[in-house]
Design a protein around this motif. Structure first.
Motif, PDB file in Angstrom:
ATOM      1  N   TYR A  56      -3.320  48.927  12.617  1.00  0.00           N
ATOM      2  CA  TYR A  56      -4.570  49.398  12.004  1.00  0.00           C
ATOM      3  C   TYR A  56      -4.595  49.094  10.515  1.00  0.00           C
ATOM      4  N   TYR A  72      -8.861  56.127  11.019  1.00  0.00           N
ATOM      5  CA  TYR A  72      -7.800  56.108  12.025  1.00  0.00           C
ATOM      6  C   TYR A  72      -6.792  57.222  11.746  1.00  0.00           C
ATOM      7  N   GLU A 239     -11.022  44.633  25.513  1.00  0.00           N
ATOM      8  CA  GLU A 239     -11.622  45.963  25.385  1.00  0.00           C
ATOM      9  C   GLU A 239     -11.714  46.644  26.750  1.00  0.00           C
ATOM     10  N   MET A 289     -12.091  48.974  19.376  1.00  0.00           N
ATOM     11  CA  MET A 289     -10.816  49.126  18.693  1.00  0.00           C
ATOM     12  C   MET A 289     -10.822  48.349  17.373  1.00  0.00           C
TER      13      MET A 289
END
Length: 358
Positions: A56, A72, A239, A289
């Motif tokens: 991330y 996040y 995804e 995401m």
């Protein structure tokens, strides 16, 4: 896109597994009690979690979007609270990460990484921000949506199915069902999972049940008079959260568009072939995401560079783009939509704008 940020983010992504081990080993030396508390299995899980954190971080740097990393961490903080894990453990891990990157990277690069990590540490130091329910009393069908999700959570899919079909039979529009029942229910499912009040299995069950019910509404969805416009819809990468884009495609269909839904795991080459064959007016790309944002930019670049007779207007959407409303510009899209209804409005706006300039 900043070449420097791209290079730094990709370097972190490439080395994340190695760096995660360094971070966890240093952290466990700092906290010897972790060995007794978490054991060898816990050490492996910590490395996996830190690797995820670094993924991330890398994507936020590539996208030049600190909010992606901060949001996040807000989620991780909520998750830790639900698992009774002190936030201080995450704070210590990020501090160690900053020190390791300071040792491994050139000064100008480590400074950029430190800015993102420091912003994350400030975020963790703040009191947790509660996420309100997506069932808002003043919204249409809010009580109905609550009952619908309650039936799904009770694993009573037949009752939930009957609720929807009866409502449509009694005159509730399918569009209202999508916007005021399915959409807020899916958002609420995500919220409950984040709060550790719903398991992954429950999330998957509720989502799959809704998709089956949506399929029964297709006779209404495809009954609209066509307007001559075409949409191609695709989820980026692998995804698993496809239902949002599926709703988008269905709403476009209700508005008279011809839609072609590719779903996820579609190679870029296939997307380009489909664009060439179907010549849609709009390409809708969804990413849930954060670590898929870079893939969105890469696909858009390939569409722009392809030798297509018709270049579609490109709309992006999904969680990362809601976190950072300017992110759509970073990936090179023509527009962005927060939800299904806004996606249709944006599609109409972009195609109208295009026809006026032809």
């Amino acid at each position: 896109m900043s070449v420097t940020c791209q290079a730094i983010g990709r370097a972190i992504e490439i080395s994340k597994s190695e760096v995660a081990i360094l971070i966890v080993d240093e952290h466990w030396k700092l906290r010897p009690e972790f060995t007794a508390r978490y054991g060898e299995t816990g050490h492996t899980k910590c490395v996996q979690d830190v690797t995820y954190n670094l993924s991330y971080l890398s994507q936020a740097i590539i996208a030049e979007s600190p909010p992606l990393f901060e949001t996040y961490l807000e989620w991780v903080k909520s998750l830790f609270a639900g698992l009774n894990i002190p936030t201080s453990e995450l704070t210590e891990s990020l501090t160690i990460a900053r020190d390791i990157f300071d040792r491994r990277l050139p000064p100008e690069d480590s400074k950029i990484v430190a800015e993102y990590l420091d912003a994350g540490l400030k975020c963790l130091a703040k009191p947790p921000v509660g996420t309100p329910s997506f069932f808002v009393d003043e919204h249409p069908l809010s009580d109905f949506a609550r009952k619908y999700l309650a039936e799904l959570r009770g694993e009573n899919r037949p009752a939930a199915n009957a609720m929807i079909l009866d409502a449509v039979a009694q005159g509730t529009s399918v569009k209202d069902i999508y916007l005021n029942v399915f959409q807020p229910s899916q958002y609420e499912i995500g919220r409950l999972w984040q709060l550790n009040e719903m398991t992954v299995a429950e999330e998957h069950y509720c989502t799959a049940a809704t998709q089956l019910i949506m399929a029964q509404l297709y006779p209404y969805t495809f009954a609209s008079k066509k307007n001559g416009l075409r949409l191609l819809a695709v989820c980026i990468g692998d995804e698993l959260h496809e239902i949002g884009l599926h709703m988008v495609a269905d709403l476009f269909e209700m508005e008279g568009w011809d839609t072609y839904y590719l779903g996820s795991n579609t190679p870029a080459a296939v997307v380009l072939q489909t664009l060439d064959a179907r010549r849609p007016n709009v390409l809708a790309i969804s990413a849930t995401m954060t670590y898929h944002v870079e893939l969105v930019g890469e696909l858009i670049a390939k569409v722009r560079e392809a030798n297509l007779d018709t270049i579609p207007q490109i709309i992006v959407g999904g969680y990362p783009f809601n976190v950072d409303p300017k992110l759509w510009q970073h990936v090179g899209a023509d527009g962005y939509a927060r939800d299904a209804e806004q996606a249709v409005a944006e599609g109409n706006r972009l195609t109208q704008s295009t026809s006026e300039h032809e």
